[in-house]
Design a protein around this motif. Structure first.
Motif, mmCIF file in Angstrom:
data_model
loop_
_atom_site.group_PDB
_atom_site.id
_atom_site.type_symbol
_atom_site.label_atom_id
_atom_site.label_comp_id
_atom_site.label_asym_id
_atom_site.label_seq_id
_atom_site.Cartn_x
_atom_site.Cartn_y
_atom_site.Cartn_z
ATOM 1 N N ASP A 3 0.842 -1.279 0.078
ATOM 2 C CA ASP A 3 0.254 -0.079 -0.003
ATOM 3 C C ASP A 3 0.967 1.405 -0.210
ATOM 4 O OD1 ASP A 3 0.932 0.205 2.609
ATOM 5 O OD2 ASP A 3 -1.087 -0.461 3.396
ATOM 6 N N GLY A 4 1.928 1.091 0.297
ATOM 7 C CA GLY A 4 3.080 2.103 0.264
ATOM 8 C C GLY A 4 2.583 3.177 1.446
ATOM 9 N N GLU A 5 2.023 2.766 2.474
ATOM 10 C CA GLU A 5 1.525 3.759 3.613
ATOM 11 C C GLU A 5 2.322 3.228 4.925
ATOM 12 O OE1 GLU A 5 0.188 6.702 3.788
ATOM 13 O OE2 GLU A 5 0.163 6.732 1.410
ATOM 14 N N ARG A 6 2.699 1.763 4.634
ATOM 15 C CA ARG A 6 3.286 1.347 5.731
ATOM 16 C C ARG A 6 4.486 0.442 5.712
ATOM 17 N NH1 ARG A 6 -0.988 -2.973 7.907
ATOM 18 N NH2 ARG A 6 -0.931 -3.058 5.597
ATOM 19 N N TYR A 7 5.543 0.378 6.370
ATOM 20 C CA TYR A 7 6.527 -0.770 6.298
ATOM 21 C C TYR A 7 6.608 -1.443 7.465
ATOM 22 C CZ TYR A 7 9.074 2.279 9.789
ATOM 23 O OH TYR A 7 9.384 3.103 10.846
ATOM 24 N N TRP A 8 7.234 -2.568 7.389
ATOM 25 C CA TRP A 8 7.569 -3.449 8.478
ATOM 26 C C TRP A 8 8.961 -3.471 8.861
ATOM 27 C CZ3 TRP A 8 9.981 -7.862 8.379
ATOM 28 C CH2 TRP A 8 10.452 -8.783 7.112
ATOM 29 N N LYS A 9 8.962 -4.229 10.056
ATOM 30 C CA LYS A 9 10.445 -4.505 10.660
ATOM 31 C C LYS A 9 10.478 -5.298 11.764
ATOM 32 C CE LYS A 9 10.707 -0.616 13.919
ATOM 33 N NZ LYS A 9 11.826 0.416 14.257
ATOM 34 N N TRP A 10 11.389 -6.049 12.175
ATOM 35 C CA TRP A 10 11.200 -6.828 13.309
ATOM 36 C C TRP A 10 11.543 -6.175 14.703
ATOM 37 C CZ3 TRP A 10 10.318 -11.989 12.707
ATOM 38 C CH2 TRP A 10 10.694 -12.393 11.280
ATOM 39 N N GLU A 11 10.899 -6.475 15.568
ATOM 40 C CA GLU A 11 10.845 -5.910 16.981
ATOM 41 C C GLU A 11 10.970 -6.979 17.996
ATOM 42 O OE1 GLU A 11 7.990 -2.441 18.527
ATOM 43 O OE2 GLU A 11 9.187 -1.685 16.734
ATOM 44 N N ARG A 12 11.658 -6.677 19.005
ATOM 45 C CA ARG A 12 11.527 -7.535 20.134
ATOM 46 C C ARG A 12 10.585 -7.207 21.131
ATOM 47 N NH1 ARG A 12 15.572 -10.764 22.598
ATOM 48 N NH2 ARG A 12 17.227 -9.824 21.183
ATOM 49 N N ASN A 13 9.815 -8.249 21.403
ATOM 50 C CA ASN A 13 8.684 -8.224 22.527
ATOM 51 C C ASN A 13 9.161 -8.296 23.889
ATOM 52 O OD1 ASN A 13 8.592 -10.737 22.969
ATOM 53 N ND2 ASN A 13 7.355 -11.288 21.249
#
Length: 743
Positions: free
Chosen positions: A50-60
């Motif tokens: 969608d070009g409005e979001r990006y994803w990445k890894w994140e520690r919980n």
């Protein structure tokens, strides 16, 4: 002592340079392990469709890693895949995930795990399809051996996945797990859907197949390596008997693999091979893809000399491809990545150096119309992204400082005007990961003294939306060391101005003369003089504070945006102009700066830099008296076809150039101290280079030192203790043979 005097004294102390307030000279361990300065990443992100979001890894909170999506406009986030979903269904244990790729709807994801290294990259492993709604995990290719699947990709409609295993191409239906073999002749000799060693190394080719726009066909590369010379690497350390590792490796002037492209129905059947003209062993096909929304293939075909790139369009079902455009150069041409199709595929973008600069052009579908998009006396280095609605292309370049990089924009159908977009007050290098819409970008700024500052920016206007990381702690850590920063200076080779940098020891005294260690690369593939964060340059700082001035010079031919003539004047002369410029460059610096001791000049380099180190030591023995050459090419005939012939033509057509550019030709000139370092498991620049050079040095009665690292590759980093041992060996050699300190 009165209060006013004390306050003045304190103020005076606080105003002293940080190098006097606190100094910490990196130890060898700190320089090698890089423990003094800790930077945060975040500049490499994965934009969603969608070009409005990006994803990445994140520690919980539980210590696991979630896949989290962030909205560009407000930095709000949501968990797309919680860590609890990324569990191996066989073992019930958390997966070590190498990569994730979503389908268009984000309802399914390809999970790549259990990866294994193939030459440079870990491109084979296991793949699972994850249902992101209910967490169900389905393994692909269960019938194949563990960790043998490569490049799995969803079909356009998301119902199938194609992949390569053991040099054959397959399609698997997600719903029922039925696997269809699209090729069956894959072997150690016939390679389908991926590439041989030389295509990977020199063209960056690994993923060797493409889905058609309608999802009904797979187009793929096939390499026939028969007839190509095989190289053997002998492993003497992992068994009581030698283990032989064999692979096809075409050396300059020898026989290449025969490479061709074809397409096949996803339901199986015979492959239709595209009838490209010319001998497949003496032409290259470095790029191929479907034109968006069509079943037409856009193919780049280079001749063996790599001075001609022919563009072919081949439509599925039609017998002959059509040559729509041809680009040529008297030296070499480059592959074109990021080809963009515009106005219902009536035009495509193309980069070329035909007018002396690397510019972006618009080419009509029939190749008859050519329009300049970036009309400026500067190089279009690489595309960042495109705003299709506004018709703007964004790209990296620089107008006047070749050590720096900035973002520029131009209208795709405009008058060629180029405008800088990066902030004027941020001098250094800028990098962007732009959204598919061209509306947002993750922006990274740094320079040699500034760790990466990363933020989200909106376009047009380059407005900061939110900060991602400013690395303030790393900046303070660097500053607190009190080191002398890298200084960018100019030098000359004859009338030609060259960029250079130097690092001085913290106790530097300009009234004394210091020995110099030059770090060189010198080949057309890269550049060493760049105003960009390099982790604080701790290895160079360590050497400097042993009592050296560390210097680097970019010679002619270095890959910098100074125009075609700068880069390509070395055609047929790789190694000769480079060593000449390094010698003249340090001599000019010696005249310019009285603190340089011209009787104590050392030089070192890795790979191509190792080759230039040898050329400098052998050809200019009265300038350079100590050298450390690492993983070097001693004789250019021993390196691969694609790289060496691109810049030198073949040894058959340019025998004198190969002789002049190869260090082994000048062994008799050695006068100073020389250390050779090489890994015996180097599949790139073979250990053969070291042995052949040693043989010649012995023949001429030259005394030298040598350290060989068993079964280490070109990077010489594998196995315990290697990196520390290598760096300590180098430091000890400098101290022993190039006396440190000002005199």
């Amino acid at each position: 002592m009165n209060r006013r005097f004390i306050m003045m004294l304190v103020a005076g102390l606080l105003s002293l340079p940080s190098s006097l307030n606190a100094q910490h000279i990196p130890t060898l361990e700190e320089a090698v392990n890089r423990t003094l300065i800790k930077t945060e990443g975040g500049g490499s992100v994965n934009w969603m469709v969608d070009g409005e979001r990006y994803w990445k890894w994140e520690r919980n909170a539980n210590g696991g890693f979630d896949v989290v999506a962030y909205k560009a406009k407000d930095n709000s986030k949501e968990v797309l895949i919680p860590a609890k979903m990324l569990v191996n269904p066989k073992t019930g244990k958390p997966m070590t995930v190498r990569n994730i790729v979503f389908n268009k709807e984000n309802t399914k994801a390809l999970v790549y795990t259990n990866s294994k290294r193939v030459w440079r990259y870990d491109t084979r492993g296991d793949y699972y399809v994850l249902d992101t709604q209910n967490g169900e995990m389905q393994q692909l290719g269960k019938e194949f051996p563990e960790s043998t699947l490569m490049f799995a990709k969803f079909s356009p409609d998301g119902t199938k996945v194609a992949y390569v295993s053991q040099n054959n191409v397959y399609v698997e239906n997600i719903a029922d797990g039925i696997v269809t073999a699209l090729t069956t002749d894959g072997s150690d000799i016939i390679v389908n859907g991926t590439f041989d060693w030389v295509y990977e190394e020199e063209f960056g080719c690994r993923d060797g197949f493409r889905w058609s726009s309608d999802g009904q066909y797979i187009a793929y590369w096939q390499s026939d390596t028969s007839g190509t010379g095989w190289f053997d690497i002998i492993n003497n350390v992992d068994s009581i008997y030698p283990i032989i590792q064999r692979f096809p490796y075409p050396k300059a002037g020898t026989t290449n693999s025969a490479v061709k492209v074809g397409y096949v129905s996803v339901n199986g059947g015979a492959t239709t091979w595209i009838d490209l003209p010319g001998n497949p062993r003496n032409n290259y096909i470095p790029r191929m893809d479907f034109i968006p929304g069509t079943n037409e293939l856009f193919i780049q075909q280079m001749n063996r000399s790599q001075n001609t790139n022919r563009i072919w369009v081949s439509k599925i079902g039609e017998p002959k491809p059509v040559n729509i455009f041809t680009d040529t150069d008297k030296a070499w041409v480059n592959t074109n990545d990021n080809v963009l199709w515009l106005k219902d595929n009536q035009y495509f973008t193309w980069t070329s150096e035909r007018d002396g600069w690397r510019h972006l052009y618009l080419i009509s579908r029939d190749g008859k119309q050519t329009k300049l998009v970036t009309d400026a006396q500067m190089d279009y280095e690489n595309e960042v992204g495109v705003d299709m609605k506004k018709g703007i292309v964004y790209f990296i370049g620089t107008l006047d400082n070749y050590t720096q990089r900035y973002l520029y924009q131009a209208k795709l159908f405009g008058n060629g005007k180029v405008e800088r977009v990066s902030p004027l007050n941020e001098s250094g290098q800028h990098r962007y990961v732009m959204s598919p819409t061209g509306k947002w970008a993750v922006h990274t700024f740094s320079n040699a003294q500034t760790p990466p500052v990363i933020d989200m920016v909106s376009f047009p206007g380059h407005k900061t939306v939110c900060g991602i990381t400013d690395n303030a702690e790393a900046k303070n850590q660097y500053k607190s060391l009190g080191l002398n920063p890298k200084e960018f200076v100019k030098t000359k080779s004859g009338n030609l101005e060259l960029d250079a940098w130097m690092i001085k020891p913290i106790n530097f005294d300009a009234s004394k003369k210091y020995p110099v260690i030059i770090e060189v690369y010198g080949e057309p593939a890269s550049s060493t003089v760049q105003d960009v964060w390099g982790g604080g340059d701790l290895w160079d700082q360590y050497l400097a504070n042993l009592g050296y001035i560390v210097i680097s010079i970019d010679n002619r031919g270095a890959n910098v945006p100074r125009g075609r003539e700068w880069r390509k004047c070395i055609y047929g002369e790789v190694g000769t102009f480079a060593s000449e410029d390094q010698a003249r460059g340090i001599q000019e610096l010696g005249r310019k700066y009285s603190f340089i001791d011209m009787s104590r000049i050392g030089i070192t380099g890795w790979s191509g830099g190792g080759s230039q180190t040898l050329n400098c030591m052998f050809r200019y023995p009265d300038v350079f008296n100590t050298g450390i050459a690492v993983a070097f090419v001693a004789d250019q005939r021993l390196y691969d076809t694609i790289y060496q012939e691109r810049y030198m033509n073949t040894p058959q057509n340019n025998p004198e150039g190969y002789k002049k550019g190869s260090p082994i030709t000048y062994v008799s000139g050695l006068k100073g101290n020389l250390l050779l370092i090489h890994g015996t498991g180097d599949d790139n620049v073979h250990y053969q280079n070291c042995e052949i050079l040693v043989n010649e040095l012995v023949k001429h009665g030259k005394i030298f030192s040598q350290v060989s690292y068993p079964m280490r590759s070109h990077g010489i980093f594998e196995r315990e203790g290697t990196t520390m041992h290598l760096r300590k060996t180098m430091a000890d050699y400098w101290l022993k043979h190039l006396p440190a300190g000002g005199r």
